[in-house]
Design an enzyme around this catalytic site. Structure first.
Site, mmCIF file in Angstrom:
data_model
loop_
_atom_site.group_PDB
_atom_site.id
_atom_site.type_symbol
_atom_site.label_atom_id
_atom_site.label_comp_id
_atom_site.label_asym_id
_atom_site.label_seq_id
_atom_site.Cartn_x
_atom_site.Cartn_y
_atom_site.Cartn_z
ATOM 1 N N GLY A 33 0.820 -1.210 0.000
ATOM 2 C CA GLY A 33 0.000 0.000 0.000
ATOM 3 C C GLY A 33 0.851 1.256 0.000
ATOM 4 N N GLY A 38 5.550 4.859 -8.654
ATOM 5 C CA GLY A 38 6.312 3.640 -8.937
ATOM 6 C C GLY A 38 5.379 2.435 -9.005
ATOM 7 C CG HIS A 39 3.333 1.027 -5.484
ATOM 8 N ND1 HIS A 39 3.461 2.024 -4.550
ATOM 9 C CD2 HIS A 39 3.927 -0.065 -4.956
ATOM 10 C CE1 HIS A 39 4.091 1.556 -3.489
ATOM 11 N NE2 HIS A 39 4.402 0.294 -3.712
ATOM 12 N N GLY A 150 9.151 -3.688 -8.528
ATOM 13 C CA GLY A 150 10.031 -2.586 -8.911
ATOM 14 C C GLY A 150 11.491 -2.971 -8.729
ATOM 15 C CE LYS A 152 13.206 2.494 -2.928
ATOM 16 N NZ LYS A 152 12.583 1.812 -1.820
ATOM 17 C CD GLN A 156 10.618 -6.817 -2.228
ATOM 18 O OE1 GLN A 156 10.461 -6.747 -1.015
ATOM 19 N NE2 GLN A 156 9.922 -6.068 -3.068
ATOM 20 C CB SER A 189 5.580 3.403 0.784
ATOM 21 O OG SER A 189 5.115 2.726 -0.367
ATOM 22 N NE ARG A 190 10.940 1.411 4.433
ATOM 23 C CZ ARG A 190 10.621 0.885 5.606
ATOM 24 N NH1 ARG A 190 10.530 1.649 6.658
ATOM 25 N NH2 ARG A 190 10.407 -0.405 5.733
#
Ligand code: PAF
Length: 286
Positions: A33, A38-39, A150, A152, A156, A189-190
């Site tokens: 969320g 980007g999302h 992503g 980014k 991950q 998001s951060r």
């Protein structure tokens, strides 16, 4: 119109079964969320690739390293649904916590080897187990054909790709370009947790990375470039720089000079917020 929100696995399964019966392909964009451009670029790529697109929103407690970080993580479900509306997403899956981790849940998915031992690995113990576990569950629950992540979160992306391959989950993991602010700061998001002033200062991270990458590609030795970048980040107001590493893009092992293909990855703290970024490093031309 906002897409329907499903919170229970049986409802999700009923919907995906309907799509499958119609012979449709399914894409998933897993998120926590607090959606940003980007999302949304992942959603656009997913729309181009498959007949049906779903976005998952689940703030996964298992991948956080501290209760404060989990508590502070932005939760903006209504705004997220509004942002997705123009994209014609077919559904948003916001699982209730017990749909992911029911009572008695006891399974952990852990990706070993060189890709989890470095960078984020030592700084965030258990983080990639949390990511691999929830993403494995989301892949299986959604039964999607393609999943969009992503670049980014480069490490991950490697972890979830490895996990899907190792577990024979029939899904194609697709990594999409990082979307950036005009300043070069990677969207995250951060970033919502940063003041305007800190956001402006945070742009120094990508600037330092681009400078170091260009010089490394031109043949300069890495250790002084890393030292200069750390110095520039300290002067720009960054706190701890956890890593600023030139790595092999495929194995994440250290490199002295860019061989092909290379990646520069960094993590640093700005005003109590941990930011990460990575860029491709053009190889040396002899
Ligand atoms: O990148 C994220 O938002 C999360 O790590 C993910 C992949 C949705 C798993 O919780």
């Amino acid at each position: 119109m906002t897409a329907p929100i499903l919170r229970r696995l049986p409802d999700l399964r009923a919907k995906t079964a309907e799509w499958r019966r119609a012979g449709e392909t399914i894409a998933v964009v897993p998120t926590m969320g607090a959606l940003h451009a980007g999302h949304l670029s992942l959603v656009a790529a997913a729309k181009d690739a498959c007949d049906r697109v779903m976005v998952t929103i689940f703030v996964n407690p298992r991948q956080f390293n501290s209760p404060e970080d989990l508590a502070n993580y932005p939760r903006t479900e209504h705004e997220d649904a509004d942002k997705l509306a123009p994209f014609g997403v077919d559904l948003i899956y916001v699982p209730d916590p017990d749909q992911i981790y029911p009572d008695g849940y006891a399974t952990n998915v852990s990706v070993g080897g060189s890709i989890t031992e470095v960078m984020e690995g030592p700084f965030r113990p258990g983080h990639f187990d949390g990511v691999a576990t929830v993403v494995a569950k989301l892949f299986l629950q959604t039964s999607a054909d393609k999943a969009f992540f992503g670049q980014k979160d480069y490490q991950q992306l490697m972890v979830v790709t490895r996990m899907a391959r190792d577990l024979d989950i029939p899904i194609r993991v697709i990594g999409c370009e990082t979307v950036r602010e005009a300043s070069g700061l990677a969207m995250s998001s951060r970033n919502l947790l940063l003041s305007e002033r800190a956001l402006a200062k945070a742009a120094a991270l990508n600037a330092a990375m681009r400078e170091a990458a260009a010089k490394a590609s031109a043949g300069e030795a890495w250790p002084p470039l890393e030292a200069a970048a750390r110095q520039a980040l300290a002067e720009a107001g960054f706190g701890d720089v956890e890593y600023f590493d030139l790595r092999c893009a495929e194995t994440l092992q250290a490199l002295g000079t860019p061989s092909k293909p290379a990646r520069l990855l960094a993590a640093a703290w700005m005003d109590g917020v941990r930011l990460i970024d990575n860029i491709e490093v053009p190889q040396l031309n002899f």
